[in-house]
Design a protein around this motif. Structure first.
Motif, PDB file in Angstrom:
ATOM      1  N   PHE A   1      -7.524   0.362   2.328  1.00  0.00           N
ATOM      2  CA  PHE A   1      -6.246  -0.383   0.764  1.00  0.00           C
ATOM      3  C   PHE A   1      -5.000  -0.424   0.851  1.00  0.00           C
ATOM      4  CE2 PHE A   1      -9.169   3.678  -0.619  1.00  0.00           C
ATOM      5  CZ  PHE A   1      -8.651   4.428  -2.504  1.00  0.00           C
ATOM      6  N   GLN A   2      -4.799  -1.138   1.912  1.00  0.00           N
ATOM      7  CA  GLN A   2      -2.865  -1.459   2.430  1.00  0.00           C
ATOM      8  C   GLN A   2      -4.261  -3.543   1.398  1.00  0.00           C
ATOM      9  OE1 GLN A   2      -1.474  -1.002   5.603  1.00  0.00           O
ATOM     10  NE2 GLN A   2      -0.818   0.437   4.904  1.00  0.00           N
ATOM     11  N   ARG A   3      -4.630  -3.619   2.446  1.00  0.00           N
ATOM     12  CA  ARG A   3      -5.785  -5.103   1.879  1.00  0.00           C
ATOM     13  C   ARG A   3      -5.493  -5.197   0.694  1.00  0.00           C
ATOM     14  NH1 ARG A   3      -9.859  -7.129   6.093  1.00  0.00           N
ATOM     15  NH2 ARG A   3      -9.828  -8.155   4.831  1.00  0.00           N
ATOM     16  N   MET A   4      -6.519  -4.228  -0.193  1.00  0.00           N
ATOM     17  CA  MET A   4      -7.061  -4.206  -1.767  1.00  0.00           C
ATOM     18  C   MET A   4      -5.526  -4.034  -2.800  1.00  0.00           C
ATOM     19  SD  MET A   4      -9.578  -4.936  -3.405  1.00  0.00           S
ATOM     20  CE  MET A   4     -11.852  -4.560  -2.426  1.00  0.00           C
ATOM     21  N   SER A   5      -4.706  -2.648  -2.489  1.00  0.00           N
ATOM     22  CA  SER A   5      -3.544  -2.643  -3.189  1.00  0.00           C
ATOM     23  C   SER A   5      -3.022  -4.485  -3.223  1.00  0.00           C
ATOM     24  CB  SER A   5      -2.551  -1.806  -2.779  1.00  0.00           C
ATOM     25  OG  SER A   5      -3.462  -0.631  -2.386  1.00  0.00           O
ATOM     26  N   LYS A   6      -3.133  -5.374  -1.835  1.00  0.00           N
ATOM     27  CA  LYS A   6      -2.254  -6.622  -1.832  1.00  0.00           C
ATOM     28  C   LYS A   6      -2.575  -7.156  -2.857  1.00  0.00           C
ATOM     29  CE  LYS A   6      -1.038 -10.284   0.500  1.00  0.00           C
ATOM     30  NZ  LYS A   6      -0.596 -11.066   2.176  1.00  0.00           N
ATOM     31  N   ASN A   7      -4.161  -6.764  -3.270  1.00  0.00           N
ATOM     32  CA  ASN A   7      -4.795  -8.146  -3.839  1.00  0.00           C
ATOM     33  C   ASN A   7      -3.821  -7.399  -5.720  1.00  0.00           C
ATOM     34  OD1 ASN A   7      -6.459  -9.649  -2.612  1.00  0.00           O
ATOM     35  ND2 ASN A   7      -7.636  -7.965  -2.226  1.00  0.00           N
ATOM     36  N   LEU A   8      -4.626  -6.341  -5.890  1.00  0.00           N
ATOM     37  CA  LEU A   8      -4.007  -5.888  -6.619  1.00  0.00           C
ATOM     38  C   LEU A   8      -2.355  -5.830  -7.700  1.00  0.00           C
ATOM     39  CD1 LEU A   8      -4.817  -4.016  -9.140  1.00  0.00           C
ATOM     40  CD2 LEU A   8      -4.076  -2.012  -8.490  1.00  0.00           C
ATOM     41  N   ARG A   9      -1.790  -6.051  -6.785  1.00  0.00           N
ATOM     42  CA  ARG A   9      -0.629  -6.285  -6.883  1.00  0.00           C
ATOM     43  C   ARG A   9       0.412  -8.052  -7.218  1.00  0.00           C
ATOM     44  NH1 ARG A   9       0.977  -4.928  -2.948  1.00  0.00           N
ATOM     45  NH2 ARG A   9       1.240  -5.888  -1.306  1.00  0.00           N
ATOM     46  N   VAL A  10      -1.361  -9.337  -6.781  1.00  0.00           N
ATOM     47  CA  VAL A  10      -1.470 -10.646  -6.604  1.00  0.00           C
ATOM     48  C   VAL A  10      -2.070 -10.235  -8.147  1.00  0.00           C
ATOM     49  CG1 VAL A  10      -2.200 -12.518  -6.357  1.00  0.00           C
ATOM     50  CG2 VAL A  10      -1.396 -10.820  -4.403  1.00  0.00           C
ATOM     51  N   MET A  11      -2.868  -9.520  -8.689  1.00  0.00           N
ATOM     52  CA  MET A  11      -3.901  -9.497  -9.962  1.00  0.00           C
ATOM     53  C   MET A  11      -2.457  -9.336 -10.576  1.00  0.00           C
ATOM     54  SD  MET A  11      -6.851  -7.693  -9.234  1.00  0.00           S
ATOM     55  CE  MET A  11      -9.043  -8.738  -8.608  1.00  0.00           C
ATOM     56  N   ARG A  12      -1.504  -8.293 -10.873  1.00  0.00           N
ATOM     57  CA  ARG A  12      -0.725  -8.025 -11.895  1.00  0.00           C
ATOM     58  C   ARG A  12       0.181  -9.381 -12.267  1.00  0.00           C
ATOM     59  NH1 ARG A  12      -0.756  -2.883 -13.298  1.00  0.00           N
ATOM     60  NH2 ARG A  12      -1.240  -0.925 -11.531  1.00  0.00           N
TER      61      ARG A  12
END
Length: 287
Positions: free
Chosen positions: A38-49
């Protein structure tokens, strides 16, 4: 070889989302905890934003001068209430252009599944987030649904434009985004499969013909059309429209078409729009 339909069957038998099946699969395969994933995927989401925000500023221009500022133009039009397609679709178009422009300007993006198709998934997810007031946790989960489908596409066919044309890049991204959007909207696992199949079917045979060999023309604008197709496919699936051809068969067909496609139409810049008079002129000017 993995099949998306197997995940659909498992998810519906357990009464869970596709994302939860994918997450469990990755926990076992990668030997990582749910929290770590989840932490890794949350980081991906942050970069997307961040990439959406950077692209919508309208300040970036690619080195060639071919790309930059179009996302801001689309956003300005719909914010003035002049959108022909409505706020949801126009905002998705703007976001897709934004991320693709950031990529062309050497900015930081998430390859989803590739750099050339990086705008589709964030555009759709962040647009649905705003429209449905989705919470962050569910948005991260939806990324697992998209990622799981992307893994299956890569295994059964390809996500490479050089191997299978733009159908493998934008087409795969549209399918991933459609599946994720359906899950966010409360659709069933089988509806995510239908949405993905409808989206990918709509892009079968799409060639990869980058003008001057750059991931700019027509790549950036294809991200916007890919996001639009993903939303259309999701809307159909959520309405109960089914794909006559199952998603795994659509993926296999995409891979077969990629093998049949001539090399000139697979990222070589030797065919398609790249060899039009204007395409050749742009290449000569750039070089």
């Amino acid at each position: 070889m993995r099949a998306y339909e197997d995940w659909v069957i498992e998810a519906e038998a357990r009464g869970v989302k596709i994302s939860q099946v994918v997450c469990q699969n990755q926990m076992e395969e990668l030997e990582q905890s749910e929290q770590a994933l989840f932490q890794r995927m949350s980081k991906n989401l942050r970069v997307m934003r961040e990439s959406v925000e950077a692209g919508l500023s309208g300040e970036r221009r690619s080195l060639s001068g071919l790309v930059g500022g179009d996302a801001a133009k689309v956003e300005a039009r719909w914010k003035k209430g002049e959108s022909l397609t409505g706020g949801l679709m126009s905002s998705a178009i703007a976001r897709a252009l934004a991320v693709a422009e950031v990529n062309a300007c050497m900015g930081k993006i998430v390859a989803a599944p590739t750099a050339g198709s990086c705008g589709v998934l964030p555009a759709v997810l962040l647009t649905v987030e705003k429209a449905l007031e989705v919470v962050e946790h569910d948005l991260v989960l939806a990324l697992f649904t998209a990622a799981g489908l992307g893994m299956i596409i890569a295994e059964r066919a390809s996500v490479s434009g050089a191997e299978s044309g733009c159908q493998a890049e934008i087409g795969s991204a549209a399918a991933m985004a459609a599946a994720a959007a359906v899950e966010l909207a409360g659709g069933s696992p089988s509806q995510t499969a239908d949405a993905a199949a409808i989206a990918m079917k709509s892009m079968l045979g799409l060639v990869c013909d980058p003008v001057a060999g750059l991931v700019e023309v027509p790549c950036v604008k294809r991200n916007a059309t890919g996001a639009s197709i993903a939303l259309v496919a999701a809307e159909m699936a959520l309405s109960g429209v089914k794909s006559a051809i199952p998603i795994d068969e659509v993926i296999d067909t995409m891979g077969l078409i990629g093998k049949q496609m001539p090399c000139a139409l697979k990222e070589t810049a030797q065919g398609g729009l790249a060899v039009t008079p204007t395409g050749r002129r742009i290449q000569a000017d750039f070089l």
